[in-house]
Design an enzyme around this catalytic site. Structure first.
Site, short mmCIF file in Angstrom:
data_model
loop_
_atom_site.label_atom_id
_atom_site.label_comp_id
_atom_site.label_asym_id
_atom_site.label_seq_id
_atom_site.Cartn_x
_atom_site.Cartn_y
_atom_site.Cartn_z
N HIS A 88 -28.58 -38.18 47.99
CA HIS A 88 -30.13 -38.56 47.47
C HIS A 88 -29.93 -39.17 46.34
O HIS A 88 -29.70 -38.87 45.67
CB HIS A 88 -30.93 -37.32 48.02
CG HIS A 88 -30.04 -36.42 46.49
ND1 HIS A 88 -30.91 -36.21 45.15
CD2 HIS A 88 -30.19 -35.45 47.39
CE1 HIS A 88 -30.49 -35.04 44.79
NE2 HIS A 88 -30.19 -35.05 45.64
N ASP A 90 -32.93 -38.99 44.52
CA ASP A 90 -34.19 -38.56 43.94
C ASP A 90 -33.61 -37.66 42.77
O ASP A 90 -32.44 -36.75 42.96
CB ASP A 90 -34.71 -38.18 44.25
CG ASP A 90 -34.56 -37.36 45.11
OD1 ASP A 90 -34.55 -37.55 46.00
OD2 ASP A 90 -35.35 -36.38 45.60
N ASP A 121 -26.22 -33.42 40.46
CA ASP A 121 -26.99 -33.36 42.08
C ASP A 121 -27.89 -35.12 41.98
O ASP A 121 -28.99 -35.28 41.26
CB ASP A 121 -27.62 -32.53 41.43
CG ASP A 121 -28.98 -32.21 42.99
OD1 ASP A 121 -28.48 -32.51 43.72
OD2 ASP A 121 -29.25 -31.18 42.72
N GLU A 153 -35.49 -36.15 48.51
CA GLU A 153 -35.28 -34.86 49.03
C GLU A 153 -35.05 -33.12 48.26
O GLU A 153 -35.05 -32.69 48.66
CB GLU A 153 -33.26 -34.88 49.23
CG GLU A 153 -32.35 -33.98 49.68
CD GLU A 153 -31.95 -32.47 48.60
OE1 GLU A 153 -31.76 -31.95 48.86
OE2 GLU A 153 -32.08 -33.17 47.50
N GLU A 154 -34.99 -33.70 47.39
CA GLU A 154 -34.76 -32.73 45.74
C GLU A 154 -36.38 -32.02 46.11
O GLU A 154 -37.45 -30.99 46.16
CB GLU A 154 -35.55 -32.75 44.67
CG GLU A 154 -33.83 -33.74 44.06
CD GLU A 154 -32.88 -32.33 43.42
OE1 GLU A 154 -33.32 -31.32 43.49
OE2 GLU A 154 -31.93 -32.68 43.41
N GLU A 177 -22.88 -33.32 48.81
CA GLU A 177 -23.68 -32.85 47.96
C GLU A 177 -22.87 -31.73 46.96
O GLU A 177 -21.72 -31.99 47.39
CB GLU A 177 -24.72 -31.92 48.49
CG GLU A 177 -25.66 -32.24 48.55
CD GLU A 177 -27.27 -32.28 48.06
OE1 GLU A 177 -27.04 -31.98 46.55
OE2 GLU A 177 -28.91 -32.48 48.47
N HIS A 370 -29.98 -29.68 37.87
CA HIS A 370 -31.22 -28.38 37.43
C HIS A 370 -30.70 -28.69 35.86
O HIS A 370 -32.03 -28.28 35.59
CB HIS A 370 -31.39 -28.30 38.11
CG HIS A 370 -32.05 -28.88 39.75
ND1 HIS A 370 -33.36 -28.18 40.40
CD2 HIS A 370 -31.85 -29.79 40.17
CE1 HIS A 370 -32.45 -28.99 41.71
NE2 HIS A 370 -31.85 -30.05 41.48
#
Length: 397
Positions: A88, A90, A121, A153-154, A177, A370
Site C-alpha cells: 500500500h 497510503d 509502514d 489500505e490504512e 508489511e 504510525h
C-alpha cells in the site's frame, strides 16, 4: 544500496496520506518507474461510487474524490506459476509535528535508519518488492511476477478490493508489511464502531437536574474493558506472542457543547479486535451484548440505552489457506524466521478470501508504524529484497 535508499527516500518525501491528492499522485510516479523498467503497466482510476456501493465493500474512513489502482507485470517466459507482491502507498497523518525530530517526510538516512512517515509502514517493503522485480528481469522466471500498489489500505482496503474487482489474480501473494522479517500467515480483524450515550442537558450549577452523558459512559467503558479481557484469555497459538492480541480501544470521545452545561450526549469511536476464525456478525454481537448488559444494570441507560453503530474500516480476520506457501516463504529467507499472527487487520484477509495464498513478510517493526520518528532499517529492506527475489525465482520457475 545507494539506489535503494534514493528510491525509498523519494517515496517517503511524497506525503501520501490517505485521501490526499498525494495518495493519487504517488501512483502516477510509481507507474512511470514501472514503465521505465519495462513492465506492463495497468494504471486505472478506481470507480469509487460503484465499489463503495457493493455489499462486500470493506469500508473507508476518509473522504476521497478519486483514487487509483496500479499493477506492474513482469511477464514470465511461459508455463510457471504467478506471484504478486502487494504493497500500500497510503500513509497515516504525522500527528503532532513537535514530536518529530525533523520533517516527518524527510526521507533522511542516518546510519542504518531511513526516517519518515511511511518508511516502515510500508514504503520500505514496497521498495524491496520493486527492486526484487527489477532483479528478476535478468533471469526471468517462467511465471508472471506482479507488483500491485494499492491505496486506502490504512482505512479499510479500498485499493486491494478494487484490484480484485478489476480481475487481477495470482497463484500466491506476499504483502511486504513491516514484520521485522518474520513470516506472518494470519491477521486478526478490526471493526470500527461508534457509541452514542444519551444524557439530559442542564445548567452545570444545577447538575442534578440533568443527566451527564460522560458519567453514563463510565460503566460502558468498564464493560468494554471486561469484554476485552474475556476475549483474550484463550487465543490461537499464532497470537500468543501478544499481550492483547484482540485489542478493544476507544480512540475518540466527544461530549457536550458548553463548559457550564451538563453534557446531553457523548459520542465515542473505537476499534474492536476480531479473533481468528470469528465472523463479523459474531464479533458485533459480542460487543453489542456487553453494551446492552451495562445499560441494563443502570436505571437511566436501561430506559435510554446506548446505541452502537458500525462504520468505517471493517477488517475481517484472515489466514493463509495454503501452509505450503508459508513454508516456501520461510525457506526463501535463508534463515529460520519467527512465525506469528498479526494483531492488526491488513489486506491479507481480502486476498486470502479470494482464494490467493497470502503471507506478510517485510522490513521494519510494527511498533514503529504510525509513531513519531518512524524509520525502517535499511539492512532489513536489503534482506527483504533478497528474500522476495529468491521466492519469486523458485515459485515462478
Amino acid at each position: 544500496m545507494t539506489e535503494l535508499t534514493e528510491l525509498l527516500s523519494e517515496l517517503v518525501r511524497v506525503p501520501s496520506v490517505g485521501g490526499s491528492p498525494h495518495e493519487a499522485g504517488i501512483q502516477a510516479m510509481l507507474a512511470d518507474w514501472m514503465r521505465a523498467e519495462g513492465l506492463d503497466v495497468d494504471l486505472w482510476e478506481l470507480p469509487l461510487p460503484e465499489l463503495t456501493a457493493q455489499p462486500a465493500f470493506p469500508g473507508m474512513e476518509v473522504p476521497r474524490e478519486r483514487a487509483y489502482g496500479l499493477v506492474g507485470r513482469l511477464p514470465g517466459t511461459g508455463g510457471g506459476r504467478s506471484l504478486m507482491f502487494n504493497g500500500h502507498v497510503d500513509v497515516v497523518p504525522p500527528g503532532d509535528l513537535a514530536a518529530w525530530t525533523d520533517d516527518p517526510y524527510s526521507g533522511r538516512v542516518d546510519g542504518d535508519r531511513l526516517y519518515g512517515r511511511g518508511a516502515c509502514d510500508m514504503k520500505g517493503g514496497l521498495v524491496a518488492a520493486l527492486l526484487a522485480v527489477r532483479e528478476l528481469k535478468r533471469d526471468r522466471p517462467r511465471g508472471d511476477v506482479l507488483i500491485a500498489c494499492v491505496a486506502g489500505e490504512e482505512d479499510g482496503g479500498l485499493g486491494t478490493y478494487g484490484l480484485l474487482d478489476r480481475g487481477w489474480r495470482a497463484d500466491a501473494c506476499v504483502i511486504p508489511e513491516p514484520t521485522g522479517l518474520a513470516v506472518v500467515p494470519a491477521n486478526a480483524g478490526a471493526l470500527t464502531f461508534r457509541l452514542r450515550v444519551p444524557g439530559v442537558s442542564a445548567h452545570a450549577s444545577r447538575r442534578t437536574a440533568g443527566v451527564s452523558a460522560v458519567e453514563k459512559f463510565l460503566p460502558v467503558f468498564t464493560a468494554l474493558r471486561e469484554l476485552e479481557a474475556a476475549r483474550n484469555r484463550d487465543v490461537d497459538p499464532l497470537m500468543k506472542r501478544w499481550d492483547v492480541p484482540y485489542a478493544l480501544e476507544i480512540g475518540t470521545v466527544h461530549a457536550g457543547d458548553w463548559s457550564s452545561s451538563v453534557p446531553d450526549v457523548l459520542v465515542a469511536e473505537g476499534r474492536f479486535g476480531v479473533a481468528l476464525g470469528e465472523s463479523a456478525q459474531q464479533a458485533k454481537a459480542a460487543l453489542e451484548a456487553a453494551v446492552g448488559k451495562a445499560c441494563a444494570a443502570d436505571p437511566w441507560l436501561a430506559e435510554h440505552p446506548v446505541t452502537v453503530e458500525w462504520w468505517g474500516g471493517q477488517f475481517l480476520p484472515g489466514r493463509n489457506p495454503d501452509p505450503a506457501f508459508t513454508a516456501a516463504v520461510v525457506g526463501a529467507t535463508g534463515v529460520t524466521p519467527e512465525q506469528w499472527g498479526a494483531p492488526y487487520g491488513s489486506d491479507l484477509r481480502l486476498l486470502a478470501g479470494a482464494g490467493i495464498p497470502t503471507v506478510q513478510y517485510g522490513p521494519g517493526s510494527i511498533e514503529l508504524a504510525h509513531a513519531p520518528d518512524e524509520y525502517v532499517p535499511v539492512s532489513e529492506v536489503v534482506a527483504a529484497r533478497a528474500t522476495l527475489t529468491r521466492l519469486a525465482a523458485a515459485h515462478c520457475a
